[in-house]
Design an enzyme around this catalytic site. Sequence first.
Site, PDB file in Angstrom:
ATOM      1  N   TYR A 106       0.867  -1.183   0.000  1.00  0.00           N
ATOM      2  CA  TYR A 106       0.000   0.000   0.000  1.00  0.00           C
ATOM      3  C   TYR A 106       0.902   1.231   0.000  1.00  0.00           C
ATOM      4  O   TYR A 106       2.059   1.158  -0.431  1.00  0.00           O
ATOM      5  CB  TYR A 106      -0.885  -0.130   1.255  1.00  0.00           C
ATOM      6  N   ARG A 114      -7.075  10.574 -10.121  1.00  0.00           N
ATOM      7  CA  ARG A 114      -6.389  11.249  -9.007  1.00  0.00           C
ATOM      8  C   ARG A 114      -5.789  10.158  -8.127  1.00  0.00           C
ATOM      9  O   ARG A 114      -6.316   9.822  -7.088  1.00  0.00           O
ATOM     10  CB  ARG A 114      -7.391  12.124  -8.236  1.00  0.00           C
ATOM     11  N   LYS A 135      -6.043  -1.819  -2.175  1.00  0.00           N
ATOM     12  CA  LYS A 135      -7.124  -1.650  -1.190  1.00  0.00           C
ATOM     13  C   LYS A 135      -7.816  -2.988  -0.927  1.00  0.00           C
ATOM     14  O   LYS A 135      -8.240  -3.266   0.198  1.00  0.00           O
ATOM     15  CB  LYS A 135      -8.140  -0.607  -1.680  1.00  0.00           C
ATOM     16  N   GLU A 151     -12.883   5.131  -5.440  1.00  0.00           N
ATOM     17  CA  GLU A 151     -11.541   5.429  -4.943  1.00  0.00           C
ATOM     18  C   GLU A 151     -10.765   6.249  -5.959  1.00  0.00           C
ATOM     19  O   GLU A 151     -10.711   5.904  -7.149  1.00  0.00           O
ATOM     20  CB  GLU A 151     -10.816   4.089  -4.683  1.00  0.00           C
ATOM     21  N   ASP A 152     -10.170   7.315  -5.498  1.00  0.00           N
ATOM     22  CA  ASP A 152      -9.238   8.110  -6.297  1.00  0.00           C
ATOM     23  C   ASP A 152      -9.824   8.625  -7.609  1.00  0.00           C
ATOM     24  O   ASP A 152      -9.161   8.621  -8.662  1.00  0.00           O
ATOM     25  CB  ASP A 152      -7.914   7.348  -6.497  1.00  0.00           C
ATOM     26  N   ASP A 179     -14.286   6.646  -0.569  1.00  0.00           N
ATOM     27  CA  ASP A 179     -13.295   6.466   0.483  1.00  0.00           C
ATOM     28  C   ASP A 179     -12.488   7.739   0.747  1.00  0.00           C
ATOM     29  O   ASP A 179     -12.170   8.055   1.899  1.00  0.00           O
ATOM     30  CB  ASP A 179     -12.364   5.325   0.054  1.00  0.00           C
ATOM     31  N   ASP A 180     -12.155   8.467  -0.309  1.00  0.00           N
ATOM     32  CA  ASP A 180     -11.322   9.665  -0.132  1.00  0.00           C
ATOM     33  C   ASP A 180     -12.075  10.759   0.593  1.00  0.00           C
ATOM     34  O   ASP A 180     -11.476  11.555   1.319  1.00  0.00           O
ATOM     35  CB  ASP A 180     -10.820  10.159  -1.491  1.00  0.00           C
ATOM     36  N   ASN A 207      -0.512  11.625   0.309  1.00  0.00           N
ATOM     37  CA  ASN A 207       0.244  10.430  -0.068  1.00  0.00           C
ATOM     38  C   ASN A 207       0.769  10.575  -1.486  1.00  0.00           C
ATOM     39  O   ASN A 207       0.215  11.344  -2.261  1.00  0.00           O
ATOM     40  CB  ASN A 207      -0.691   9.203  -0.026  1.00  0.00           C
ATOM     41  N   ASN A 227      -4.512   7.189   8.062  1.00  0.00           N
ATOM     42  CA  ASN A 227      -4.866   6.710   6.730  1.00  0.00           C
ATOM     43  C   ASN A 227      -6.218   6.013   6.783  1.00  0.00           C
ATOM     44  O   ASN A 227      -6.514   5.285   7.755  1.00  0.00           O
ATOM     45  CB  ASN A 227      -3.789   5.731   6.247  1.00  0.00           C
TER      46      ASN A 227
END
Length: 536
Positions: free
Chosen positions: A93, A146, A164, A235-236, A258-259, A397, A441
Amino acid sequence: MKNLRGKALLTDPAHTKSTGFTYAERELYGLRGLLPYDVASIDKQIERVLGSLRCKNSTIEKYIFLNALLERNQRLFYRTMIDHIDEIMPLVYTPTVGEACSEFAHIFRNAQGFYISPEDRGEIATILKNWPEEDIRVIVVTDGERILGLGDLGANGMGIPIGKVALYVACSGIHPAQCMPVMLDVGTNNIALREDPLYLGYPYPRLNGDAYRSLVDEFVKAVQLRYPSALIQFEDFLSPHAFEFLDLYAQKVRCFNDDIQGTAAVTLAGIYTSCRITKKKFTDLNIMFLGTGSAASGTAELAVDAFRAAGLNRSQAQKRLWFIDRKGLVTARNENIKPRIKPFAHEHAACSFVDAINEIKPDVLIGATGVAGTFTEAVISKMSSVNERPVIIALSNPTSHTECTAEQAYHWSNGKVIFASGSPFNAVQFKDHLFKPAQGNNAYIFPGIGLGIYASAARLVTQSMFLAAAEVLASTVSEQEIHSGSVYPALSRVREVSHAIAVAVCHVAIREELTSLSLPEDISGYVRSLMYEPNY
Ligand SMILES: NC(=O)C1=CN([C@@H]2O[C@H](COP(=O)(O)OP(=O)(O)OC[C@H]3O[C@@H](n4cnc5c(N)ncnc54)[C@H](OP(=O)(O)O)[C@@H]3O)[C@@H](O)[C@H]2O)C=CC1
Ligand SMILES: CC(=O)C(=O)O
Ligand SMILES: [Mg+2]
């Protein structure tokens, strides 16, 4: 065991025990002659894995090695990861996954996860049938726009859902066969990638507008048909899309971002815990954010819920939260304020970041910019001059994009800071104190949320679940951890944390009438019974 025998059994990653097969099993499954003499326990195999792993002299080599182990022997991979989480998580990760994504097309071995491109339009439900599993409970999906603080990595971003998913299995015990990483490969605007002859993704500019939205919509609907029990974790995605899809789907399907939400819960938990160190009252806190994107605004929104739960009204709660953008303090006088930031744009004269710290005196500073070095010495010194113990959470991150390093935070604050960061840092010796910075995190949150949704079969994922998760996470931090300056529990306890979060999620699901299951009285035991333990 799917009637596997002989070489087919030995090379099946989900069922092999490799040298762990007993003599009786070797006889039974036609394995005699295919293995060396010794019957190795899983612990002995782990020792061998760690020996080989530690010989590799770069983190990307370690990532490749571990990924190969996952492809070879799932149980051994997950047992190693669970038993050595401090060592393995940073390799699977963040931060290593950032490098693995950047290099994805060059280190690619076997295809993992599921890829959807614009050429699959109209057929997503059909091609989803190609996925070999029938009972998927968690889908982690990205469109790669992203990826951490690294920007648009196109299909290379698949490393994130894969990572993840590994955390779902290791940190909360969802079975590997019930998790699915998905790449919505809608192209990339990263020209260097498109021009890389080894690039594996759809080598065109990103879809946008209706063409993009309708593909995402087709995917969400196809999941409802093929895997009606699945939770979708966005995610992202780039910030405007992240919020748009959350607003569009959160009330209709079992999903979360999640972000925005996972990050909010982990950050809020860190803030709660910091009050145990500073002895400040939560409702007295002023919190300042650098960055106005997904992670920062998601955290502010959950903080409003938390302040309201603690007795403030909405307007009082909003006034506790302040934002800094590229130009300085975001005030009510600014033009073109993002809609989600408007409630936090208060009456104030324009001022720089450092002047804003001097005037507003935030107790807590949170960075979510994806840009390295934005917490300068001047910022940290100012936070330390207006606080006895400043709380600084640098969320960005991977490590190369952190707002400041742990070392900088402790040195520039003269050892006063209570520090956490998105990617892990080693302990820092400052004067006569050894500080152990915590990792703030969302890995502490999403595995437990997913397990709780699985256990409760809740129809939707709600903000109260994230609020409950933050409270649970904060409650798991021990006095000893607090003493070493850590606002999160040791990673080695993450399965315990995820279990507790999942239990809390079940209670919210019952309270909010989101489940038609009649859950057993012993919810804790029930949730534990669902947790996969990788053993032979
Ligand atoms: N620790 C954790 O669990 C998590 C960490 N993250 C990390 O947080 C970072 C941000 O993620 P996310 O919120 O989703 O990203 P977004 O792109 O949504 O937000 C980034 C924000 O930072 C702003 N920004 C960029 N540079 C500066 C600067 N120099 N000064 C002030 N503001 C700046 C951007 O401004 P503008 O709008 O003007 O571009 C934008 O508002 C990433 O590195 C990500 O990896 C994210 C989720 C979880
Ligand atoms: C941790 C995470 O989700 C991120 O950095 O995007
Ligand atoms: Mg993320």
